[in-house]
Design a protein around this motif. Structure first.
Motif, PDB file in Angstrom:
ATOM      1  N   UNK A  87       0.826  -1.187   0.294  1.00 55.34           N
ATOM      2  CA  UNK A  87       0.006   0.071  -0.430  1.00 55.34           C
ATOM      3  C   UNK A  87       0.511   1.443   0.366  1.00 55.34           C
ATOM      4  N   UNK A  88       1.778   1.572  -1.163  1.00 59.66           N
ATOM      5  CA  UNK A  88       3.087   2.686  -0.384  1.00 59.66           C
ATOM      6  C   UNK A  88       3.014   2.774  -2.023  1.00 59.66           C
ATOM      7  N   UNK A  89       2.578   2.191  -3.502  1.00 62.58           N
ATOM      8  CA  UNK A  89       2.319   2.313  -4.558  1.00 62.58           C
ATOM      9  C   UNK A  89       1.953   4.062  -4.775  1.00 62.58           C
ATOM     10  N   UNK A  90       2.747   4.841  -5.387  1.00 65.21           N
ATOM     11  CA  UNK A  90       2.337   5.995  -6.195  1.00 65.21           C
ATOM     12  C   UNK A  90       2.253   5.909  -7.690  1.00 65.21           C
ATOM     13  N   UNK A  91       1.328   4.744  -7.929  1.00 63.41           N
ATOM     14  CA  UNK A  91       1.438   4.579  -9.436  1.00 63.41           C
ATOM     15  C   UNK A  91      -0.513   4.039  -9.573  1.00 63.41           C
ATOM     16  N   UNK A  92      -1.013   4.214  -8.374  1.00 65.91           N
ATOM     17  CA  UNK A  92      -2.452   4.153  -8.503  1.00 65.91           C
ATOM     18  C   UNK A  92      -2.784   4.445  -8.125  1.00 65.91           C
ATOM     19  N   UNK A  93      -3.649   5.691  -8.083  1.00 66.70           N
ATOM     20  CA  UNK A  93      -4.818   6.143  -7.426  1.00 66.70           C
ATOM     21  C   UNK A  93      -5.685   5.982  -7.258  1.00 66.70           C
ATOM     22  N   UNK A  94      -6.813   5.856  -5.920  1.00 63.70           N
ATOM     23  CA  UNK A  94      -7.877   5.979  -5.827  1.00 63.70           C
ATOM     24  C   UNK A  94      -8.896   7.074  -5.765  1.00 63.70           C
ATOM     25  N   UNK A  95     -10.049   7.528  -5.993  1.00 62.45           N
ATOM     26  CA  UNK A  95     -10.989   8.210  -6.024  1.00 62.45           C
ATOM     27  C   UNK A  95     -12.523   7.558  -5.338  1.00 62.45           C
ATOM     28  N   UNK A  96     -12.736   8.156  -4.559  1.00 63.84           N
ATOM     29  CA  UNK A  96     -14.172   7.936  -4.205  1.00 63.84           C
ATOM     30  C   UNK A  96     -15.389   9.199  -4.243  1.00 63.84           C
ATOM     31  N   UNK A  97     -15.540   8.761  -5.840  1.00 68.22           N
ATOM     32  CA  UNK A  97     -16.621   9.806  -6.138  1.00 68.22           C
ATOM     33  C   UNK A  97     -17.578  10.122  -5.354  1.00 68.22           C
ATOM     34  N   UNK A  98     -18.152   9.639  -4.333  1.00 66.96           N
ATOM     35  CA  UNK A  98     -19.226   9.086  -3.971  1.00 66.96           C
ATOM     36  C   UNK A  98     -18.931  10.866  -2.623  1.00 66.96           C
ATOM     37  N   UNK A  99     -17.869  11.369  -2.574  1.00 65.78           N
ATOM     38  CA  UNK A  99     -17.336  12.011  -1.520  1.00 65.78           C
ATOM     39  C   UNK A  99     -16.137  12.898  -2.111  1.00 65.78           C
ATOM     40  N   UNK A 100     -15.877  13.167  -3.816  1.00 65.46           N
ATOM     41  CA  UNK A 100     -15.424  13.798  -4.013  1.00 65.46           C
ATOM     42  C   UNK A 100     -15.472  13.586  -5.750  1.00 65.46           C
ATOM     43  N   UNK A 101     -17.134  14.522  -5.620  1.00 69.32           N
ATOM     44  CA  UNK A 101     -18.021  14.752  -6.748  1.00 69.32           C
ATOM     45  C   UNK A 101     -18.088  16.209  -7.162  1.00 69.32           C
ATOM     46  N   UNK A 102     -17.032  16.785  -6.684  1.00 68.55           N
ATOM     47  CA  UNK A 102     -17.160  18.589  -7.643  1.00 68.55           C
ATOM     48  C   UNK A 102     -16.832  18.395  -8.491  1.00 68.55           C
ATOM     49  N   UNK A 103     -16.443  19.987  -9.410  1.00 64.89           N
ATOM     50  CA  UNK A 103     -15.797  20.506 -10.348  1.00 64.89           C
ATOM     51  C   UNK A 103     -14.513  20.671  -9.811  1.00 64.89           C
ATOM     52  N   UNK A 104     -14.067  21.152  -8.838  1.00 62.01           N
ATOM     53  CA  UNK A 104     -12.778  21.189  -7.880  1.00 62.01           C
ATOM     54  C   UNK A 104     -12.163  19.764  -7.896  1.00 62.01           C
ATOM     55  N   UNK A 105     -12.721  18.820  -7.346  1.00 62.74           N
ATOM     56  CA  UNK A 105     -12.376  17.587  -7.108  1.00 62.74           C
ATOM     57  C   UNK A 105     -11.808  17.056  -8.509  1.00 62.74           C
ATOM     58  N   UNK A 106     -12.452  17.067  -9.857  1.00 60.38           N
ATOM     59  CA  UNK A 106     -12.098  16.793 -11.065  1.00 60.38           C
ATOM     60  C   UNK A 106     -10.438  17.906 -11.031  1.00 60.38           C
ATOM     61  N   UNK A 107     -10.726  18.527 -11.218  1.00 60.83           N
ATOM     62  CA  UNK A 107      -9.442  19.445 -11.513  1.00 60.83           C
ATOM     63  C   UNK A 107      -7.930  19.808 -10.706  1.00 60.83           C
ATOM     64  N   UNK A 108      -8.032  18.688  -9.722  1.00 60.80           N
ATOM     65  CA  UNK A 108      -6.800  18.187  -8.733  1.00 60.80           C
ATOM     66  C   UNK A 108      -6.804  16.663  -9.636  1.00 60.80           C
ATOM     67  N   UNK A 109      -7.462  16.087 -10.174  1.00 58.82           N
ATOM     68  CA  UNK A 109      -7.331  15.087 -10.543  1.00 58.82           C
ATOM     69  C   UNK A 109      -6.359  15.673 -12.199  1.00 58.82           C
ATOM     70  N   UNK A 110      -7.210  16.220 -12.939  1.00 57.06           N
ATOM     71  CA  UNK A 110      -6.781  17.020 -13.960  1.00 57.06           C
ATOM     72  C   UNK A 110      -5.431  17.139 -13.947  1.00 57.06           C
ATOM     73  N   UNK A 111      -4.997  18.006 -12.182  1.00 61.05           N
ATOM     74  CA  UNK A 111      -3.870  18.158 -12.285  1.00 61.05           C
ATOM     75  C   UNK A 111      -2.633  16.939 -11.843  1.00 61.05           C
ATOM     76  N   UNK A 112      -3.455  15.812 -11.011  1.00 57.61           N
ATOM     77  CA  UNK A 112      -2.366  14.479 -11.109  1.00 57.61           C
ATOM     78  C   UNK A 112      -1.719  14.873 -12.370  1.00 57.61           C
TER      79      UNK A 112
END
Length: 596
Positions: A87-112
């Motif tokens: 559980x220390x891999x930086x290649x795999x990112x999990x996002x829970x869309x139920x609690x991160x469902x706004x435009x700002x959350x998606x913008x942060x994902x796009x930056x990553x």
């Protein structure tokens, strides 16, 4: 004290080969890795607990493995695999869309997404419950999802694909995960019980698999619950007691009660089920399922549809041979009707008890028919009287079917007469007898065809008997009194009371008078009543002729204009009539400026 890990996490699959029940999907993903044909985005959709997130993690781990095996599985030894396992891999990112469902959350994902992976070839972004994203967030995600950097892969998981925008669906490869089969869940639970050293009853595991409703995670949760309750050994009885599942034994006993027509024991069994805390609606749906299982047990070709253990399967096969097809068809129809009416019923227990009584009734009828000797239909028809009674006709209770059927159709020619001037009786045709074959060998198609033929023959027999009786009554010409007419009109009004209240009021208030040549004259209040009477006139006139044994009766109507004018119908007429009775109504209307 060692921390307890639930089975759903402890035994989560870590390779494609250990995924249960999704062979076609895992094979497709492995071929895509082998042929280096990876899409930029995947959509995993299906019910809960069928392996969507698990397959996402395995896929992300495998495509980053530095030393893939020959069958396209992760090696679990390279740095990328060890980082994932720890559980220390930086290649795999999990996002829970139920609690991160706004435009700002998606913008942060796009930056990553712009950041390349440190170890391995791909940065994988797993978005769980993606249908929870807002419409604005979906729109912000479109461009990146369609043309991401070469190192970025997206895996979207959802249980409700229909909520996702079509523009998102068109940019993904869609994989539909299936519900787990009962046998697959049972097999997996048996392997798990063997690893844990648990003695598990196969019938109990089968109940757990059915209760899980196709979800492996639910099945594992139920398994942990049973183990906590009973320890290292549990039986079928432990499972049904702990999971609040209704025992098969009740349904088998109830079917026997239905076949024997035993109403008392059926009601007592239902009362015992309620006392144990089971929901009545759950009982009705379970009984329908049990009858369905009996039907599919009759034929070896459909026996594979029965999802139960071997011991219970033998009991179903035995009871299926004891239940005739007509009983099963009728019983399934009754239980299904009760299931549909349950929510709207005010007295739910009475509704279910009525269903049980009806089931016992059909069972008793079929048992009586099977035990009765086979006799010819012609000998069972009792001959009707050849001449009418000479006494004064009495008005019998009218039958609704008598004058709600089509009018009596007779030809202009005189019916054939016998030597003593009595109309000939049409002898009924013998009813078609069913072929004497074992119930288990009768196919559904043959039974329905036979049932239709018998119904048509019986209808033809009834029509011939009715025609003969009507011809006899029409040829009669007996006198009758005004009292008999009034009595008959009261009976007609009573019959129309529930089906057509308007006709009930007309018949109750407009008793006809006897005129010359057997003419009955009805005095009506308006033309609307006249139209209503004319609509049903043909039917009830024939009925009157039969009841009064006089084929010359005619019914005519007339409208009394003075009587019609005296009755207020419109709102203004009603107010005028009431204001004549109470002058204060005019004052009230004027002071408050009221309208109708």
């Amino acid at each position: 004290m060692e921390n307890f890990i639930v089975s759903a996490r402890k035994y989560r699959p870590v390779t494609f080969d250990t995924v249960v029940g999704q062979g076609s999907i895992t094979a497709t993903l492995k071929n895509a890795i082998k042929n280096n044909q990876l899409a930029q985005a995947y959509l995993f959709c299906g019910p809960r607990g069928v392996g969507k997130t698990t397959c996402s993690r395995i896929f992300a781990k495998t495509i980053n493995c530095l030393n893939l095996t020959e069958d396209m599985e992760a090696c679990n030894e390279c740095e990328s695999c060890r980082a994932f396992n720890e559980n220390r891999s930086y290649n795999i990112h999990e996002l829970d869309a139920a609690s991160n469902n706004s435009v700002d959350d998606i913008r942060q994902l796009i930056d990553k997404v712009r950041i390349p992976p440190q170890i391995g070839r791909y940065s994988v972004y797993i978005v769980d419950e993606v249908h929870m994203l807002s419409a604005a967030a979906f729109n912000a995600f479109l461009k990146t999802l369609e043309e991401p950097p070469a190192h970025a892969k997206f895996i979207l998981a959802t249980t409700e694909k229909h909520k996702i925008l079509p523009t998102i669906l068109s940019r993904c490869q869609i994989f539909d995960f299936n519900r787990m089969k009962v046998e697959d869940i049972v097999k997996h639970l048996q392997n798990l019980a063997q690893k844990e050293g648990i003695d598990a009853d196969p019938n109990g595991l089968n109940v757990i698999a059915q209760k899980a409703d196709g979800g492996m995670r639910d099945a594992l949760s139920f398994f942990d619950q049973i183990v906590s309750f009973s320890g290292k050994k549990f039986t079928y009885q432990d499972v049904i007691n702990n999971l609040n599942v209704l025992d098969y034994e009740y349904y088998f006993k109830l079917i026997d009660y239905f076949r024997d027509g035993d109403v008392n024991n059926a009601l007592l069994a239902f009362n015992e089920i309620l006392n144990k805390g089971f929901d009545a609606h759950h009982f009705v749906s379970g009984l329908s399922q049990h009858i369905r299982d009996i039907m599919v047990s009759r034929d070896p070709a459909t026996l594979q549809l029965l999802e139960v253990g071997a011991d219970i399967r033998d009991r179903y096969k035995k009871q299926a041979q004891e239940c005739p097809l007509p009983f099963l068809y009728t019983a399934l129809n009754i239980t299904n009707r009760c299931d549909l009416d349950y929510r709207e019923s005010k007295s739910k227990r009475l509704l279910v008890e009525l269903m049980l009584m009806q089931l016992c009734n059909i069972g008793g009828k079929i048992t009586a028919q099977q035990s009765a000797p086979q006799t010819s239909a012609a000998s069972s028809v009792s001959p009707s009287s050849s001449a009418p009674s000479s006494s004064t006709p009495s008005v019998s209770a009218p039958s609704v079917e008598t004058f709600h059927e089509t009018s009596l159709q007779t030809s202009n020619n005189q019916p054939p007469q016998t030597s003593n001037n009595q109309p000939t009786q049409t002898s009924p045709q013998p009813a078609a007898q069913p072929a004497q074959r074992p119930a288990s060998s009768v196919s559904i198609k043959d039974y329905l065809k036979h049932k239709n033929d018998v119904a048509q023959q019986e209808a033809q027999n009834r029509s011939q008997e009715s025609t003969a009786a009507k011809i006899q009554n029409v040829t009669e010409c007996q006198d009758f009194t005004q009292e008999q007419v009034a009595q008959l009109w009261a009976k007609l009004a009573e019959i129309y009371k529930t089906k057509k209240p308007r006709l009930h009021a007309i018949f109750a208030s407009s008793v006809p008078e006897i005129k010359e040549n057997y003419v009955l004259e009805m005095t009506l209040q308006n033309s609307l009543q006249n139209d209503a009477i004319n609509e049903v006139k043909a039917g009830f006139v024939n009925y009157i002729r039969q009841q009064l044994h006089n084929g010359k009766i005619e019914v005519i109507t007339k409208v009394d204009a003075t009587q019609a004018a005296a009755i207020p119908y419109t709102d203004s007429d009603k107010f005028k009539y009431l204001s004549q009775q109470n002058e204060n109504l005019n004052v009230l209307k004027k002071d408050l400026d009221l309208d109708f």
